[in-house]
Design a protein around this motif. Structure first.
Motif, PDB file in Angstrom:
ATOM      1  N   THR B 183      92.725 -14.541  53.596  1.00  0.00           N
ATOM      2  CA  THR B 183      93.848 -14.685  52.673  1.00  0.00           C
ATOM      3  C   THR B 183      93.312 -14.575  51.241  1.00  0.00           C
ATOM      4  OG1 THR B 183      93.543 -17.063  52.876  1.00  0.00           O
ATOM      5  CG2 THR B 183      95.341 -16.088  54.122  1.00  0.00           C
ATOM      6  N   PHE B 184      94.200 -14.175  50.322  1.00  0.00           N
ATOM      7  CA  PHE B 184      93.751 -14.043  48.926  1.00  0.00           C
ATOM      8  C   PHE B 184      93.317 -15.394  48.367  1.00  0.00           C
ATOM      9  CE2 PHE B 184      96.809 -10.316  48.864  1.00  0.00           C
ATOM     10  CZ  PHE B 184      95.799  -9.405  49.015  1.00  0.00           C
ATOM     11  N   PHE B 185      94.133 -16.412  48.655  1.00  0.00           N
ATOM     12  CA  PHE B 185      93.801 -17.771  48.204  1.00  0.00           C
ATOM     13  C   PHE B 185      93.805 -18.679  49.420  1.00  0.00           C
ATOM     14  CE2 PHE B 185      95.873 -15.653  44.675  1.00  0.00           C
ATOM     15  CZ  PHE B 185      94.967 -15.878  43.641  1.00  0.00           C
ATOM     16  N   ARG B 187      94.329 -22.115  51.681  1.00  0.00           N
ATOM     17  CA  ARG B 187      95.465 -23.040  51.722  1.00  0.00           C
ATOM     18  C   ARG B 187      95.210 -24.262  50.854  1.00  0.00           C
ATOM     19  NH1 ARG B 187      96.800 -22.531  58.123  1.00  0.00           N
ATOM     20  NH2 ARG B 187      97.826 -20.510  57.929  1.00  0.00           N
ATOM     21  N   GLU B 188      93.951 -24.702  50.831  1.00  0.00           N
ATOM     22  CA  GLU B 188      93.620 -25.894  50.049  1.00  0.00           C
ATOM     23  C   GLU B 188      93.874 -25.633  48.564  1.00  0.00           C
ATOM     24  OE1 GLU B 188      91.399 -24.517  52.299  1.00  0.00           O
ATOM     25  OE2 GLU B 188      92.168 -25.910  53.814  1.00  0.00           O
ATOM     26  N   PHE B 189      93.605 -24.402  48.177  1.00  0.00           N
ATOM     27  CA  PHE B 189      93.712 -24.042  46.772  1.00  0.00           C
ATOM     28  C   PHE B 189      95.097 -24.343  46.217  1.00  0.00           C
ATOM     29  CE2 PHE B 189      94.708 -20.867  43.518  1.00  0.00           C
ATOM     30  CZ  PHE B 189      93.699 -21.120  42.609  1.00  0.00           C
ATOM     31  N   ARG B 190      96.103 -24.229  47.078  1.00  0.00           N
ATOM     32  CA  ARG B 190      97.479 -24.401  46.626  1.00  0.00           C
ATOM     33  C   ARG B 190      97.710 -25.809  46.063  1.00  0.00           C
ATOM     34  NH1 ARG B 190      99.692 -21.893  52.238  1.00  0.00           N
ATOM     35  NH2 ARG B 190      98.442 -20.019  52.013  1.00  0.00           N
ATOM     36  N   THR B 191      96.995 -26.783  46.611  1.00  0.00           N
ATOM     37  CA  THR B 191      97.270 -28.168  46.200  1.00  0.00           C
ATOM     38  C   THR B 191      96.250 -28.703  45.211  1.00  0.00           C
ATOM     39  OG1 THR B 191      96.156 -28.798  48.235  1.00  0.00           O
ATOM     40  CG2 THR B 191      98.565 -28.847  48.240  1.00  0.00           C
ATOM     41  N   GLU B 196      97.409 -25.619  40.941  1.00  0.00           N
ATOM     42  CA  GLU B 196      98.651 -25.999  40.254  1.00  0.00           C
ATOM     43  C   GLU B 196      98.667 -25.383  38.858  1.00  0.00           C
ATOM     44  OE1 GLU B 196     101.118 -27.568  41.471  1.00  0.00           O
ATOM     45  OE2 GLU B 196     100.391 -28.682  43.227  1.00  0.00           O
ATOM     46  N   ALA B 197      97.531 -25.458  38.204  1.00  0.00           N
ATOM     47  CA  ALA B 197      97.443 -24.950  36.841  1.00  0.00           C
ATOM     48  C   ALA B 197      97.713 -23.448  36.806  1.00  0.00           C
ATOM     49  CB  ALA B 197      96.055 -25.243  36.266  1.00  0.00           C
ATOM     50  N   LEU B 198      97.109 -22.749  37.767  1.00  0.00           N
ATOM     51  CA  LEU B 198      97.287 -21.299  37.825  1.00  0.00           C
ATOM     52  C   LEU B 198      98.752 -20.939  38.051  1.00  0.00           C
ATOM     53  CD1 LEU B 198      95.666 -18.567  37.906  1.00  0.00           C
ATOM     54  CD2 LEU B 198      95.820 -18.750  40.376  1.00  0.00           C
ATOM     55  N   LEU B 199      99.387 -21.698  38.969  1.00  0.00           N
ATOM     56  CA  LEU B 199     100.786 -21.410  39.286  1.00  0.00           C
ATOM     57  C   LEU B 199     101.685 -21.700  38.095  1.00  0.00           C
ATOM     58  CD1 LEU B 199     101.436 -22.535  42.955  1.00  0.00           C
ATOM     59  CD2 LEU B 199     101.539 -20.248  41.971  1.00  0.00           C
ATOM     60  N   ALA B 200     101.351 -22.762  37.369  1.00  0.00           N
ATOM     61  CA  ALA B 200     102.153 -23.114  36.198  1.00  0.00           C
ATOM     62  C   ALA B 200     102.069 -22.007  35.151  1.00  0.00           C
ATOM     63  CB  ALA B 200     101.662 -24.432  35.612  1.00  0.00           C
ATOM     64  N   LYS B 201     100.878 -21.413  35.052  1.00  0.00           N
ATOM     65  CA  LYS B 201     100.647 -20.366  34.068  1.00  0.00           C
ATOM     66  C   LYS B 201     101.295 -19.033  34.486  1.00  0.00           C
ATOM     67  CE  LYS B 201      96.481 -19.363  31.348  1.00  0.00           C
ATOM     68  NZ  LYS B 201      95.037 -19.332  31.631  1.00  0.00           N
ATOM     69  N   HIS B 202     101.127 -18.708  35.747  1.00  0.00           N
ATOM     70  CA  HIS B 202     101.679 -17.449  36.256  1.00  0.00           C
ATOM     71  C   HIS B 202     102.608 -17.739  37.437  1.00  0.00           C
ATOM     72  CE1 HIS B 202      98.669 -15.368  33.860  1.00  0.00           C
ATOM     73  NE2 HIS B 202      97.748 -16.144  34.413  1.00  0.00           N
ATOM     74  N   TRP B 204     104.771 -16.065  38.807  1.00  0.00           N
ATOM     75  CA  TRP B 204     104.963 -14.911  39.712  1.00  0.00           C
ATOM     76  C   TRP B 204     103.916 -14.865  40.818  1.00  0.00           C
ATOM     77  CZ3 TRP B 204     100.921 -11.493  39.900  1.00  0.00           C
ATOM     78  CH2 TRP B 204      99.979 -11.579  38.843  1.00  0.00           C
ATOM     79  N   LEU B 205     102.822 -15.594  40.621  1.00  0.00           N
ATOM     80  CA  LEU B 205     101.768 -15.594  41.639  1.00  0.00           C
ATOM     81  C   LEU B 205     102.135 -16.431  42.857  1.00  0.00           C
ATOM     82  CD1 LEU B 205      98.317 -15.748  39.858  1.00  0.00           C
ATOM     83  CD2 LEU B 205      99.127 -14.043  41.480  1.00  0.00           C
ATOM     84  N   GLU B 206     103.259 -17.165  42.736  1.00  0.00           N
ATOM     85  CA  GLU B 206     103.626 -18.071  43.824  1.00  0.00           C
ATOM     86  C   GLU B 206     103.677 -17.347  45.166  1.00  0.00           C
ATOM     87  OE1 GLU B 206     107.567 -19.374  44.196  1.00  0.00           O
ATOM     88  OE2 GLU B 206     107.034 -21.289  45.101  1.00  0.00           O
ATOM     89  N   SER B 207     104.258 -16.144  45.127  1.00  0.00           N
ATOM     90  CA  SER B 207     104.427 -15.403  46.376  1.00  0.00           C
ATOM     91  C   SER B 207     103.083 -15.126  47.053  1.00  0.00           C
ATOM     92  CB  SER B 207     105.150 -14.093  46.113  1.00  0.00           C
ATOM     93  OG  SER B 207     104.407 -13.342  45.173  1.00  0.00           O
ATOM     94  N   VAL B 208     102.037 -15.032  46.254  1.00  0.00           N
ATOM     95  CA  VAL B 208     100.731 -14.739  46.843  1.00  0.00           C
ATOM     96  C   VAL B 208     100.002 -16.029  47.206  1.00  0.00           C
ATOM     97  CG1 VAL B 208      98.580 -13.494  46.531  1.00  0.00           C
ATOM     98  CG2 VAL B 208     100.641 -12.726  45.359  1.00  0.00           C
TER      99      VAL B 208
END
Lengths: 535, 370
Positions: B183-185, B187-191, B196-202, B204-208
């Motif tokens: 996987t690109f990221f 599963r642990e990375f998500r939490t 979190e910081a990356l998702l807050a910034k971008h 649109w990356l949520e889908s990935v």
């Protein structure tokens, strides 16, 4: 009425007054004509299959429809029988204008049709097939077999078409199946009988019988229309002949007034050589030698028995024989499709007996197989793909990285299509199954000849082809010979054998029974040998 | 107008569109019969897929395995082999992925590549066995490959059930190493805070990030293109297609027909198994004792049918299939209608596709009657 729009063929021979009569008559009342079709047109998409066609068939005659493959003769008859609808035109049956929408209506108008491919129920008896749809029954709808069989037997005798009503279709010969089809049509009350290429599936003997039957039907008051591209049979059977070329009527002639050659040139639209011109052969070294070969068929019966033959460069050797005397097994053994029991096949010094098709290819053999749909072509492939079916590995068809270059392949294909007059022109991307039989055969001939084989095996190379295509294929074979290659011709037709062979080997019962020079023998002698007689 | 209809009927694409339409109609009737509002059902089905990018990404992720089996089936069919055994080959790929992912430690990047190659070979050999049986004994590949499905299925359960494999207290094998995951990221990375910081910034990356999206998608696209090139542009592909359309003519043209049967099944089986291994490496991470197969191979047959056995078509067919399945869960959770409705729709769709060859014939009839 649109009298003025009806056009007669520009040039008629012998019977122009009669045809004109036919067109003026039949405005009701009794007519001399069983079938009159005026100004019939029919298109399939952009293709004009029939272009203002007129046809008048006299009552009580045998009338032939002659034309090349795809000329439109079958289409015309399918319109008469209600299988196709017409775009324009008028049909009269026995002088009555009528609009035939489907075969059922055609049958009520007394029209019967025997198709090229029989439409019989294989596992039912002859009688059952004939009465199908109008069965003879006892109470409670039980079949009255006895009465049914008796009726059919008597019915057949009445027309000189003797059959055993109790035999099952799959057990009887093709000729008998055809009789059943004819009886079926007559049983449904047909007065006008259309026969679509009836002789394509018959042996010479059976063809003679069919012609006798046709004459008998006519004596009994029936009218027969026969679709064919075989000139001999027209000469032997028909009174009138209508020639159709590319959807147009060329002419309607009285057969006794014309020669085979006239018919051929009218059909093809140019002078046709019924015999192939060739110089004397100058044979070179032996290219294939078969010694003492024995081959069994699938059932384990020896079909080729201790057969020996040889063939030289620069000659056409014909194997003449009746179908089923081991020709198929011999070819399969040479081409690597079948194992042999004993003996050797040596081509260019290599032993290829019991090899694979690849070994046969490598030794320099290419084959025009008798079954072009099964072995000769990939029908779902494009014409271009079929043209490179045996040479796809060659560098000239490759682009970058050794991948196939479709541009190169299609350019090559279109050049071949031009060179070998494959129609339609520029058809490299069409599927092979969309071509007519004659053009499919030209594709195979083109592919085979282009590979410049040392030995060309030609198995019934002209089967089912019309005169124009036959001429073409035979010339191609002679050309191969003239270029110093060997041609082994397997043919069941003596005409063909005598037309192009430089040497004839007669095969009977799996053995070569005679090695003859066509200059010093004749068809009678070879025919006798083929039937197992002695020299 | 009539001309246009006739021309349209001749195009395979029309047949697929009509089939999809009929599939939806049948689904609507079924919904109505069950007492549900078809209009609402379909709007849920559509919004269930299109409402956010994460769901759309999920459709793509779910589609990868069935596109792979779809590719496997269609490649075999194009070359004259009816490979019903994609399911078994897929399972062999899963087993290979789970075992090599845990028992053969390797550095990242090399690990998944190694697994993919091995899975391809294992699945390819497994499928070639059916071709061997056909060449040697004349056993039809439909029969043998369908039987091999069961062998693969029980083999997987057997492997999972081995003392040395099964994780104590569970019904599955140990989880593969992170080095084997694709996987690109993770599963642990998500939490993690970083995630979190990356998702807050971008956003649109949520889908990935929030899905199992990974390199499997790229591999799938590469395999699709590769198979298409093989069929269309290589000499082997030319042979394979010739054998597929007319075995007898290909044999007579001196093509190695038996070797080609083996090769065709090898590529087909390898593709299916690659799909199985990638499922383990990107979503499941281990294999589980199963009471029945998950049916990825069977879905692949439907996908191949809808795609008209064209490799590129498989991508679209797989996406459609996957979207319907995902949207179906929405119908269930929001309306209480059973997801079987979706299965009925897909069934009707596939059935209609089977009728597709009738359409050009219908067109010819119309043309004749004209």
């Amino acid at each position: 009425m649109e009298q003025d729009t009806r056009t007669l063929p520009d040039e008629t021979r012998g019977n122009e007054n009669e045809t004109a009569d036919a067109l003026n008559k039949g405005q009701g009342g009794v007519s001399d004509y069983a079938v009159e079709m005026y100004d019939i047109s029919k298109s399939f998409g952009p293709l004009k299959a029939l272009d203002h066609v007129d046809l008048a068939v006299r009552k009580g005659t045998i009338h032939a429809l002659l034309g090349e493959n795809g000329a439109g003769k079958s289409t015309l008859m399918k319109i008469l029988y209600g299988l196709y609808s017409k775009d324009a035109g008028e049909i009269r049956i026995m002088g009555e204008p009528c609009d035939i929408k489907n075969p059922k209506q055609a049958i009520t108008h007394g029209i019967g049709m025997v198709h090229q491919h029989f439409m019989l129920v294989e596992n039912m008896t002859i009688a059952e097939n004939i009465v199908l749809g109008s069965e003879v029954t006892k109470s409670l709808g039980r079949l009255d077999r006895e009465r049914m069989n008796r009726t059919i037997r008597e019915f057949g005798e009445q027309y000189g078409l003797e059959v055993d009503p109790r035999q099952v279709i799959m057990d009887v010969s093709v000729a008998t199946q055809q009789r059943v089809e004819i009886l079926k049509a007559l049983y449904r009350g047909a007065d006008i009988l259309i026969l679509d290429e009836p002789t394509a599936v018959l042996t010479p003997q059976e063809i003679d019988n069919l012609i006798v039957t046709m004459h008998r039907l006519v004596e009994g008051g029936k009218t027969v229309i026969i679709i064919t591209h075989k000139l001999k049979e027209i000469m032997a059977s028909s009174e009138y002949c209508t020639i159709i070329r590319r959807g147009k009527v060329v002419d309607t002639v009285r057969v006794q007034d014309v020669t085979e050659k006239d018919l051929a040139s009218m059909m093809v639209g140019r002078e046709v050589m019924l015999t192939t011109e060739k110089d004397k052969a100058s044979p070179g070294e032996v290219i294939m030698e078969i010694n003492d070969l024995t081959v069994k068929d699938n059932r384990g019966i020896e079909k080729v028995k201790n057969l020996s033959l040889h063939i030289r460069r620069g000659e056409i050797l014909a194997i003449a024989g009746v179908d089923g005397n081991g020709q198929t097994e011999l070819i399969e053994a040479i081409t690597g499709l079948r194992k042999s029991e004993q003996g050797e096949i040596i081509v260019n010094g290599q032993h290829i007996e019991n090899g694979l098709p690849l070994d046969s290819h490598k030794s320099g053999i290419r084959t025009i197989h008798e079954d072009r749909h099964k072995r000769g072509l990939v029908l779902d492939f494009q014409v271009g793909e079929n043209l490179i079916l045996e040479s796809y590995k060659e560098k000239r068809f490759q682009g970058r990285c050794g991948l196939l270059s479709w541009k190169k392949i299609n350019d090559y294909a279109n050049r071949q299509i031009d060179k070998y007059d494959i129609r339609p022109a520029g058809s490299a991307l069409q599927r092979a199954k969309e071509l007519s039989g004659g053009n499919q055969q030209k594709v195979i001939v083109a592919r085979t000849v282009e590979q410049e084989p040392d030995l060309l095996l030609a198995c019934q190379p002209t089967r089912g082809l019309d005169v124009g295509a036959i001429e073409y294929v035979r010339q191609a074979l002679v050309q191969q010979r003239d270029q110093g290659r060997a041609v082994l011709l397997i043919s069941y037709e003596l005409d063909e054998v005598f037309d192009i062979a430089d040497r004839i080997n007669v095969v009977y019962n799996g053995q070569i029974v005679a090695d003859l020079d066509p200059q010093t023998t004749d068809e009678q002698a070879v025919g006798l040998l083929m039937a197992g007689g002695s020299q | 107008m009539r001309k246009f209809v006739i021309q349209a009927l001749k195009k395979p694409f029309t047949a697929v569109m009509i089939a999809i339409l009929i599939g939806f109609l049948v689904g609507a009737v079924t919904l109505a019969l069950g007492g549900f509002d078809p209009g609402r059902g379909y709007s849920l089905l559509i919004t269930g897929v299109t409402s956010n990018t994460r769901r759309m990404a999920q459709v793509l992720v779910n589609a990868v395995p069935i596109i792979m089996t779809g590719l496997a089936v269609s490649f075999a069919v194009r070359t004259g082999m009816f490979n019903i055994g994609a399911d078994g080959q897929f399972i062999m790929g899963q087993v290979t992925g789970a075992i090599l992912g845990y028992y053969v430690p390797m550095p990242a990047i090399i690990h998944p590549l190694f697994i993919m190659v091995c899975a391809f070979v294992v699945g390819g050999l497994y499928a070639s066995f059916a071709a061997y049986l056909k060449n040697r004994f004349g056993i039809h590949e439909v029969i043998s490959s369908i039987m091999l499905n069961w062998n693969a299925y029980y083999f997987m359960n057997f492997i999972v059930n081995m003392k040395s494999v099964k994780v104590p207290g569970s019904q599955h094998s140990p989880e593969i190493f992170d080095t084997a995951k694709i996987t690109f990221f993770s599963r642990e990375f998500r939490t993690t805070a970083e995630g979190e910081a990356l998702l807050a910034k971008h956003p649109w990356l949520e889908s990935v990030v929030r899905t199992d999206a990974g390199y499997a998608i790229l591999v799938m696209i590469a395999v699709t293109l590769l198979l298409w090139v093989i069929l269309k542009y290589t000499r082997i592909g030319f042979e394979l297609r010739a054998v597929g359309y007319n075995y007898h003519a290909a044999e007579f043209a001196a093509m190695p027909v038996k070797r080609n049967a083996l090769l065709s099944m090898f590529i087909s089986g390898g593709t299916a198994a690659l799909g199985g291994a990638m499922l383990v490496m990107s979503t499941s991470y281990f294999i589980t004792m199963l009471g029945a197969t998950e049916g990825y191979g069977w879905d692949g047959i439907s996908v191949a049918l809808i795609a008209g056995n064209h490799p590129i078509g498989c991508i679209f067919a797989g996406l459609l299939y996957s979207a319907l399945k995902l949207g179906g869960t929405e119908i269930q959770s929001r309306m209480g209608a059973p997801t079987e409705i979706i299965n009925i729709m897909i069934g009707a769709l596939v059935l209609c596709i089977a009728f597709a060859p009738a359409l050009p014939r219908l067109a010819e009839r119309l043309e004749r009657k004209e």
